[in-house]
Design an enzyme around this catalytic site. Structure first.
Site, PDB file in Angstrom:
ATOM      1  N   GLY A 103      -5.255 -14.996  12.576  1.00  8.91           N
ATOM      2  CA  GLY A 103      -6.202 -14.433  11.621  1.00  8.91           C
ATOM      3  C   GLY A 103      -7.133 -15.460  11.014  1.00  8.91           C
ATOM      4  N   ARG A 104      -6.630 -16.245  10.071  1.00  7.30           N
ATOM      5  CA  ARG A 104      -7.469 -17.224   9.373  1.00  7.30           C
ATOM      6  C   ARG A 104      -8.137 -18.194  10.349  1.00  7.30           C
ATOM      7  NH1 ARG A 104      -6.499 -18.310   3.914  1.00  7.30           N
ATOM      8  NH2 ARG A 104      -6.655 -20.550   4.312  1.00  7.30           N
ATOM      9  N   TYR A 153       0.837  -1.193   0.000  1.00  9.87           N
ATOM     10  CA  TYR A 153       0.000   0.000   0.000  1.00  9.87           C
ATOM     11  C   TYR A 153       0.878   1.251   0.000  1.00  9.87           C
ATOM     12  CZ  TYR A 153      -3.777  -3.322   0.897  1.00  9.87           C
ATOM     13  OH  TYR A 153      -4.661  -4.358   0.803  1.00  9.87           O
TER      14      TYR A 153
END
Length: 380
Positions: free
Chosen positions: A324-325, A182
């Site tokens: 996370g996952r 980003y």
């Protein structure tokens, strides 16, 4: 000795354990305003026992969104909507943070379930800006506009304004997004920065935007609350960002007031194939940062087994574990981890509304509701 379920104090906040939920983009906001979905999405792991929950990458401006559905903090309506999410999660005993970022050349894209590709301006997309006028590549093939010095100052000001709103919304931890290709990361990586002015070229030039932005954020975020950064520490490519450069940047960020480093991957090019995917593959880098820079570190990426997460904390390789996952598939992961690790009374990880039932045999609990006094064994 600390373990996965030890308390952790960072600045003026105390996490009830070392389990943290990283920012997980949902692409489900409307005009940057979070919805009921976000209450459920962040509330579930807070109820499930996580010590820290970090809200998804939240855009500092409309063109800083990755997708049309990304959450934002560029106006007060968005801040008020976030405050409702924060209040619920706090009541469950979680510390609540937010990640603030700008998409850069990866912006104006479809959500994953619609293909991830850039949206042309003629079809509802928006202008994209970056360190240099070079497209990311692959499905993200639009060429961004290279930022002028005025653009840089404007975007840094947008970051500061969003930080102030995050504080108003009640967040207790702030993460600045310096990863994943980003905007900020595109300044730091040779894959994204081809500038010839003071913001390009050498390590000093490529790190300037990140250091300036962090310094301005630090000036408005309270010293008593943690300020952390997610940094892509390597592109895993000989022509890209090198880990040694990241070590030096982290040292400089620490001097500017960085409280913890959330280690991640650069993702500055779609053509990188050298990432050594495997269980806990980022942990050795996290350990080096923790040891050589002397700063707390959060480690993530393919840490799935509670035994591994617990060992990483016990061996002092990291201070927090980003799950996370696994949290997406099992919001009660902390409770199940406590069971697997043999913690006494694992139900204590959960709020009383759940623990009150889980700590007793099922049939005994049911009979109690009908005024029965006879004890009944729970059938295995």
């Amino acid at each position: 000795m600390a373990d996965l379920f030890s308390e952790y104090k960072l600045k003026g906040v105390t996490l009830k354990n070392r389990i943290a939920v990283p920012p997980l983009g949902q692409c489900s906001a409307i005009d940057g305003v979070v919805q009921d979905w976000h209450v459920v999405n962040l509330g579930a792991p807070a109820v499930g026992g996580a010590g820290l929950v970090i809200a998804e990458n939240t855009a500092i401006s409309p063109i800083g969104r990755v997708t049309p559905g990304c959450a934002g903090l560029w106006n007060d309506k968005q801040a008020e909507a976030w405050s409702q999410v924060v209040r619920f999660c706090k009541r469950q005993g979680a510390v609540v943070g937010i990640q603030l970022g700008h998409s850069g050349r990866k912006g104006s894209a479809n959500p994953p379930w619609l293909g991830d590709a850039h949206i042309p301006e003629s079809e509802g997309g928006w202008p994209i800006i970056a360190a240099s006028a070079r497209p990311f590549g692959g499905l993200l093939d639009r060429c961004p506009q290279e930022m002028s010095l005025d653009d840089i100052k404007r975007v840094q000001g947008e970051w500061v304004s969003a930080v102030k709103r995050a504080l108003t919304a009640g967040f207790e931890l702030l993460e600045i997004h310096f990863a994943h290709g980003y905007l900020a990361q595109s300044f730091f990586s040779p894959f994204g920065n081809f500038r010839t002015d003071q913001y390009g070229g050498s390590f000093e030039g490529r790190s300037r935007f990140l250091l300036e932005t962090f310094r301005q954020v630090r000036a408005v975020w309270p010293e008593r609350l943690p300020l952390i950064a997610r940094l892509g520490v390597s592109d895993f490519h000989p022509d890209g960002l090198q880990f040694e450069d990241s070590l030096e940047l982290i040292r400089l960020l620490k001097q500017e007031g960085l409280d913890l480093l959330d280690i991640s991957i650069g993702f500055n090019s779609p053509d990188v194939s050298g990432i050594p995917w495997g269980p806990c593959f980022m942990v050795p880098m996290a350990e080096r940062i923790r040891r050589e820079v002397g700063i707390p570190v959060a480690a993530g990426w393919n840490i799935e087994r509670p035994q591994d997460a617990d060992r990483i904390i016990r061996d002092e390789q990291a201070d927090l574990i980003m799950i996370g996952r696994q949290i997406l598939s099992d919001p009660r992961w902390p409770y199940h981890a406590a069971q697997i690790l043999g913690k006494e009374d694992p139900w204590r990880v959960l709020p009383n509304q759940y623990g009150a039932w889980l700590k007793r045999p099922v049939f005994t609990a049911c009979l109690d509701q009908f005024g029965e006094s006879k004890e009944v064994e729970h059938a295995a």
